[in-house]
Each structure stands twice: as C-alpha cells, then as structure tokens.
Scaffold this active site. Structure first.
Site, PDB file in Angstrom:
ATOM      1  N   LYS A  52      14.849   1.562   1.099  1.00  0.00           N
ATOM      2  CA  LYS A  52      14.246   0.246   1.376  1.00  0.00           C
ATOM      3  C   LYS A  52      12.756   0.267   1.037  1.00  0.00           C
ATOM      4  CE  LYS A  52      17.711  -0.719   4.889  1.00  0.00           C
ATOM      5  NZ  LYS A  52      18.106  -0.674   6.297  1.00  0.00           N
ATOM      6  N   GLN A  96      15.823   0.678  12.067  1.00  0.00           N
ATOM      7  CA  GLN A  96      17.039   1.255  11.485  1.00  0.00           C
ATOM      8  C   GLN A  96      18.017   1.684  12.583  1.00  0.00           C
ATOM      9  OE1 GLN A  96      17.635   1.420   8.074  1.00  0.00           O
ATOM     10  NE2 GLN A  96      19.683   2.124   8.606  1.00  0.00           N
ATOM     11  N   ASP A 119      16.495  -8.433   8.890  1.00  0.00           N
ATOM     12  CA  ASP A 119      17.851  -7.876   8.888  1.00  0.00           C
ATOM     13  C   ASP A 119      18.856  -8.948   9.313  1.00  0.00           C
ATOM     14  OD1 ASP A 119      18.234  -5.309   7.952  1.00  0.00           O
ATOM     15  OD2 ASP A 119      17.623  -4.336   9.822  1.00  0.00           O
TER      16      ASP A 119
END
Ligand code: NDP
Length: 293
Positions: A52, A96, A119
C-alpha cells in the site's frame, strides 16, 4: 476463458490516479496523504502494508506508516487514532487487520473518523453504501467492481453467488452486486459455513465471488460452464520455489475451474492488486472532498 487481469487494469487505473493526484497537487499545493497503522509483525500484514505504501509513492501520494509492537494497549491505539482524526494533513487512515487479541477491531474501526475511513469499514460508510449514498466503498469490493467495469461485463439480471460473509468482503460485496448500478442488478445469494448444499448453490451462479480463506475450496464440479469467477482468497504457504519464501493460492482451484469459466481472476495478479486501487481511489476522493465536505 478470458483472464480478468488485475495487473493490467490496476496499472492502467493507477496512471489515471497519478494524473489526478498531480492536478490536485498543482491546485492545492499538497499531496493526498494516507496513514497506515500496523500493529505487530504478522507476515501477511507486513506485505500488504508495504505494498500500500509503495503504491502511494508510485501515484504521487504522501504516505506514512506508523508501527507499534503488539504490546500496545487498546487505549493507546485509540488515542493515536483520535489524534490522526484531528490532523488536517491526513486524508485517509487505515489500521491493518488482524489486530492482536487484546484489541477489539470493532472499537478501532468505529474510532476512525468515517470521513477518513478509506478502507470503508466504518458502520457509517457501510450504512451509506446500503442506501446507495456517497461513501467510501470497502476497498476489495470496490476493486472488484472496477475490474468488472473495465472489462465491460454487464451483470444485469445475473445470479451472483458470494461465498463468505465477512464484514470486509463477502457481505458488502453481496449488497453491491444487488444495487441498481451499472455493475450490479444481480440476484444475489450470500453463502457461508452454515449454508446447506453449498455445491448446488454455487452451481446456480453466473458469477461466483469466493472470499473464504481456504485454498482451492471452489472446485470445478461446483462451477457451471461459462460462469464468471472472482477469487478473493489469499492463502499463503511456505515455499522453496519463490524468492519471498512463500507462495499465494486463491480460494478457487484455478487450474481446473479456469477452462469452465468465461472470465476468471488469477491469484496472484487479480483481486489483490485491485484492492490497492480501491484504497488509492478512496484516498484521492477523500483529499478532494468528493464524498464528504
Ligand atoms: P473471513 O475469515 O472473515 O471470512 C470467511 C468467510 O468464509 C466466513 O463468512 C465463513 O463463514 C466462510 N466460510 C468458511 N468456511 C466455509 C465453508 N466451508 N463453506 C462456506 N463458507 C465458509 O475472511 P475474509 O473475508 O476476511 O477473507 C477471505 C479470504 O480473502 C482470505 O483468504 C483473505 O486473505 C482474502 N482477502 C483478500 C483480499 C484481497 O485484497 N484480495 C482482501 C481481504 C481478504 P462463517 O461466517 O459462517 O464463519
């Protein structure tokens, strides 16, 4: 059989994102900024976060990786999130998953300002998605929609069977495929570990979306001729064949399913790369205040 080539399409979309990011920089004097928090040192998470960050740099975004040992308390993590929520230089904030057992992922997800939740996991974004309102769509389902869109696949009226009902992939995917949208308008069946006659259900599918987390779970005898097959699974196995020391497998038995399918995503080189594109697009939209003011 045609490959739904996540590598090709993600590279193409990233060129478009880079152009938009450059225009945004010229107008605003700043780059879109993604902050990723990584707790602990899970092998898979390390790889995903590194990818990412690397992709942010590639398209001209600013990115910051904040790392914590897995001994960090829930309170300390929540406080850091609150600080980043207030930071005007941060457009996107992701934590994460998975997190260590002593940290509640629900609390963490809800603490992130939904206006920075690139997200797309926050209940406000999921709720707005349900109602077809502007929102950050969860990155993986968003990437899948973009992939289908790029291949101009008209899913109208198709029967879509989603296998797996997680909050981050299966459940939102089932909502999105049923929406009255260009890629959507499907009749959707959402299946899970308690589904009876799973094979018969999957055999009905014009589109199969597999998000289970079990290597080669979808076998050729579960797939109707001509079905479109989207493999979300990323199953890592230690291997001496690769430089990295591990090999990735999907949830679909690609070798035997591919000849029966009309379109199929490979693993690697499919949905994983598109997930990053979904995340980048959400981050850019956040910087440009396209979703929320
Ligand atoms: P979860 O573990 O959260 O969910 C798995 C789902 O599969 C659950 O709903 C579970 O059912 C269902 N399931 C498990 N066993 C069976 C079975 N025997 N029959 C039917 N359904 C079953 O996983 P995620 O959704 O987070 O991830 C799924 C996979 O996708 C993983 O391999 C993950 O690594 C990968 N992934 C890939 C991404 C990408 O970018 N490509 C992004 C995110 C995930 P139940 O709810 O009943 O337990």
């Amino acid at each position: 059989m045609e490959l739904l080539d996540g590598k090709l399409i993600s590279e193409k979309i990233k060129v478009e994102i880079a152009k938009e990011a450059a225009d945004y920089l010229a107008q605003s004097g700043r780059k879109p900024h993604l902050v990723a928090i990584l707790v602990g040192s899970d092998g898979g998470s390390e790889t995903y976060v590194a990818s990412k960050i690397k992709n942010c740099e590639k398209v001209g975004f600013k990115s910051s990786l904040i790392r914590y040992d897995d001994t960090i308390s829930e309170l300390e993590l929540l406080e850091k999130i609150r600080t980043l929520n207030q930071d005007k230089d941060v457009d996107g904030l992701i934590v994460q998953l998975p997190l260590p057992k002593h940290i509640d992922p629900e609390k963490v997800t809800e603490e992130i300002d939904h206006k920075k939740d690139v997200d797309g996991f926050h209940p406000i974004n999921l709720g707005r998605m349900m109602r077809n309102l502007p929102c950050f769509i969860p990155a993986t389902p968003y990437g899948i929609l973009l992939l289908l869109q790029e291949y101009k696949i008209d899913t109208t009226g198709m029967h879509c069977v989603v296998v797996g009902r997680s909050n981050i992939v299966g459940s939102p995917m089932s909502i999105l495929m049923a929406r009255n949208q260009k890629v959507g308008n499907c009749t959707v069946t959402l299946t899970h570990s308690k589904t009876k006659n799973l094979k018969e259900q999957v055999l009905q599918a014009d589109i199969i979306i597999a998000a289970i987390g079990k290597k080669n779970f979808i076998t050729a005898d579960m797939v109707k001729n001509g079905a479109i097959v989207i493999d979300v699974g990323i199953n890592r196995e230690i291997s001496t064949e690769t430089k990295s020391g591990y090999k990735l497998f999907g949830d679909v038995d690609f070798k035997n399913v591919a000849p029966k399918s009309s379109f199929i995503t490979p693993v690697p080189g499919g949905v994983g790369l598109m997930t990053i594109v979904g995340l980048l697009k959400n981050t850019l939209a956040s910087a440009k205040k396209e979703i929320y003011r």
